[in-house]
Design a protein around this motif. Structure first.
Motif, mmCIF file in Angstrom:
data_model
loop_
_atom_site.group_PDB
_atom_site.id
_atom_site.type_symbol
_atom_site.label_atom_id
_atom_site.label_comp_id
_atom_site.label_asym_id
_atom_site.label_seq_id
_atom_site.Cartn_x
_atom_site.Cartn_y
_atom_site.Cartn_z
ATOM 1 N N ALA A 37 0.823 -1.210 0.000
ATOM 2 C CA ALA A 37 0.000 0.000 0.000
ATOM 3 C C ALA A 37 0.862 1.266 0.000
ATOM 4 O O ALA A 37 0.736 2.113 0.871
ATOM 5 C CB ALA A 37 -0.917 -0.007 1.230
ATOM 6 N N PRO A 38 1.763 1.409 -1.002
ATOM 7 C CA PRO A 38 2.637 2.581 -1.003
ATOM 8 C C PRO A 38 1.892 3.892 -1.218
ATOM 9 O O PRO A 38 2.288 4.924 -0.696
ATOM 10 C CB PRO A 38 3.618 2.289 -2.147
ATOM 11 N N ALA A 39 0.826 3.862 -2.005
ATOM 12 C CA ALA A 39 0.049 5.076 -2.272
ATOM 13 C C ALA A 39 -1.015 5.247 -1.197
ATOM 14 O O ALA A 39 -2.209 5.252 -1.475
ATOM 15 C CB ALA A 39 -0.572 5.006 -3.659
ATOM 16 N N SER A 40 -0.573 5.356 0.024
ATOM 17 C CA SER A 40 -1.515 5.456 1.143
ATOM 18 C C SER A 40 -0.892 6.277 2.252
ATOM 19 O O SER A 40 0.296 6.622 2.212
ATOM 20 C CB SER A 40 -1.876 4.058 1.664
ATOM 21 N N ILE A 41 -1.711 6.608 3.235
ATOM 22 C CA ILE A 41 -1.248 7.321 4.426
ATOM 23 C C ILE A 41 -1.713 6.540 5.640
ATOM 24 O O ILE A 41 -2.885 6.153 5.722
ATOM 25 C CB ILE A 41 -1.817 8.752 4.483
ATOM 26 N N VAL A 42 -0.805 6.296 6.574
ATOM 27 C CA VAL A 42 -1.182 5.663 7.827
ATOM 28 C C VAL A 42 -1.075 6.706 8.939
ATOM 29 O O VAL A 42 -0.066 7.398 9.059
ATOM 30 C CB VAL A 42 -0.319 4.413 8.138
ATOM 31 N N VAL A 43 -2.141 6.843 9.708
ATOM 32 C CA VAL A 43 -2.198 7.772 10.830
ATOM 33 C C VAL A 43 -1.983 6.973 12.106
ATOM 34 O O VAL A 43 -2.633 5.940 12.318
ATOM 35 C CB VAL A 43 -3.559 8.506 10.880
ATOM 36 N N CYS A 44 -1.057 7.425 12.932
ATOM 37 C CA CYS A 44 -0.719 6.711 14.160
ATOM 38 C C CYS A 44 -0.481 7.724 15.269
ATOM 39 O O CYS A 44 -0.616 8.929 15.052
ATOM 40 C CB CYS A 44 0.505 5.813 13.947
ATOM 41 N N GLY A 45 -0.129 7.244 16.459
ATOM 42 C CA GLY A 45 -0.061 8.137 17.600
ATOM 43 C C GLY A 45 1.279 8.163 18.297
ATOM 44 O O GLY A 45 2.150 7.314 18.078
ATOM 45 N N ALA A 46 1.444 9.170 19.143
ATOM 46 C CA ALA A 46 2.597 9.289 20.030
ATOM 47 C C ALA A 46 2.136 9.016 21.453
ATOM 48 O O ALA A 46 0.934 8.940 21.723
ATOM 49 C CB ALA A 46 3.207 10.688 19.925
ATOM 50 N N ARG A 47 3.080 8.863 22.353
ATOM 51 C CA ARG A 47 2.723 8.656 23.758
ATOM 52 C C ARG A 47 2.033 9.901 24.310
ATOM 53 O O ARG A 47 2.399 11.028 23.992
ATOM 54 C CB ARG A 47 3.965 8.371 24.592
ATOM 55 N N VAL A 48 1.037 9.682 25.165
ATOM 56 C CA VAL A 48 0.348 10.804 25.806
ATOM 57 C C VAL A 48 1.297 11.488 26.789
ATOM 58 O O VAL A 48 1.429 12.714 26.811
ATOM 59 C CB VAL A 48 -0.930 10.330 26.521
ATOM 60 N N ALA A 49 1.938 10.697 27.644
ATOM 61 C CA ALA A 49 2.899 11.215 28.617
ATOM 62 C C ALA A 49 4.294 10.808 28.170
ATOM 63 O O ALA A 49 4.617 9.624 28.116
ATOM 64 C CB ALA A 49 2.598 10.668 30.013
ATOM 65 N N GLY A 50 5.125 11.796 27.833
ATOM 66 C CA GLY A 50 6.435 11.487 27.308
ATOM 67 C C GLY A 50 7.418 11.037 28.369
ATOM 68 O O GLY A 50 8.010 9.970 28.281
ATOM 69 N N GLY A 51 7.580 11.855 29.402
ATOM 70 C CA GLY A 51 8.549 11.537 30.441
ATOM 71 C C GLY A 51 9.949 11.409 29.856
ATOM 72 O O GLY A 51 10.293 12.031 28.854
#
Length: 278
Positions: A87-101
């Motif tokens: 799926a190269p012609a695509s975008i994946v949306v993902c997340g970061a940690r809420v609390a970085g520390g």
């Protein structure tokens, strides 16, 4: 183009899902594919309720939502990476940690691995304001170079929901030079960066549905990129600050400017990288 959501089954995954739904709503296909790799952290009824909520929200936004439960392969990242291989012609949306520390918000996460793989376009979001529901309205795009081209695949599906886009070019100088800078030096740095910022504004207007009157460009001369971007996000009341991931192969070390921005920004922060082949 297909919009994928990498959902880890958490509440934060729901917050990230709001951004994915808005991007899907702004795409031609109006389709969102939710990917969840099976692990022991969450499963059964709790996971089902979270995924069902995204499907229901999609129906209200007229977005077709498809849920795919994937097996692990060399961990969670391997399961996602295998699935995204075609799926190269695509975008994946993902997340970061809420609390970085001390770990940071993005460093060492599955999302950082997806960004570094450059297999497809990736948008990793750190949500500070869940109440925005993935619809920030005012967006700050902080350029990492002289072009907005790497950001265009991500701005295009969000354009219909953006009320105003502020493009920021930070002309960086060393702390020593900044502390000893003359007015003539500052003006020289400013004007060189201003040309790039104006070209970026033209690029965005030409490649998205955002009209020129809803786009502004700004230039700042600074010795602290993260602090300057955070200040400008507050100045322009941005709900979302968008920044590009550094070149492939460079991890986010402790204290990296992107990690620092995620720590101090008054807005949500999205780190993007376009697919290597696009």
């Amino acid at each position: 183009m297909t919009i994928f959501l990498a959902h880890d089954g958490s509440l934060n995954g729901d917050w990230i899902g709001n951004y994915a739904l808005h991007m899907a709503a702004g795409s031609t296909a109006r389709r969102l594919v939710v990917l969840h790799v099976e692990d022991a952290n969450i499963s059964g009824e709790p996971l089902h309720r979270r995924l069902e909520r995204i499907t229901e929200l999609g129906e209200r936004m007229r977005v077709a939502v498809e849920v795919r439960i994937l097996p692990m392969h060399r961990g969670v990242f391997g399961g996602l990476d295998d699935h995204l291989a075609d799926a190269p012609a695509s975008i994946v949306v993902c997340g970061a940690r809420v609390a970085g520390g001390r770990r940071g918000h993005l460093r060492g996460t599955i999302s950082e691995s997806l960004l570094n793989s450059a297999r497809c376009g990736v948008l990793a979001v750190r949500v500070l304001q869940p109440g925005l529901l993935g619809d920030p309205r005012r967006v700050l795009l902080a350029l990492s170079g002289g072009s907005a081209a790497p950001a265009l695949p991500f701005l295009a599906p969000l354009a219909a929901a953006i009320e105003h886009l502020d493009i920021l070019h930070v002309a960086m100088v060393s702390k020593f030079r900044f502390g000893n800078m003359t007015a003539a030096d500052a003006a020289r740095h400013y004007h060189a960066a201003q040309s790039a910022a104006e070209r970026a504004m033209e690029e965005v207007a030409g490649a998205t549905s955002l009209p020129p009157e809803r786009i502004d460009s700004h230039v700042r001369v600074s010795d602290d990129w993260a602090k300057q971007v955070a200040v400008e996000a507050g100045r322009y009341r941005a709900g979302l600050a968008m920044v590009e991931m550094p070149a492939a192969g460079r991890g986010l070390s402790f204290g990296h400017p992107i990690e620092e921005l995620m720590r101090i920004a008054p807005s949500d922060v999205a780190v993007y990288r376009k697919a290597a082949a696009s």
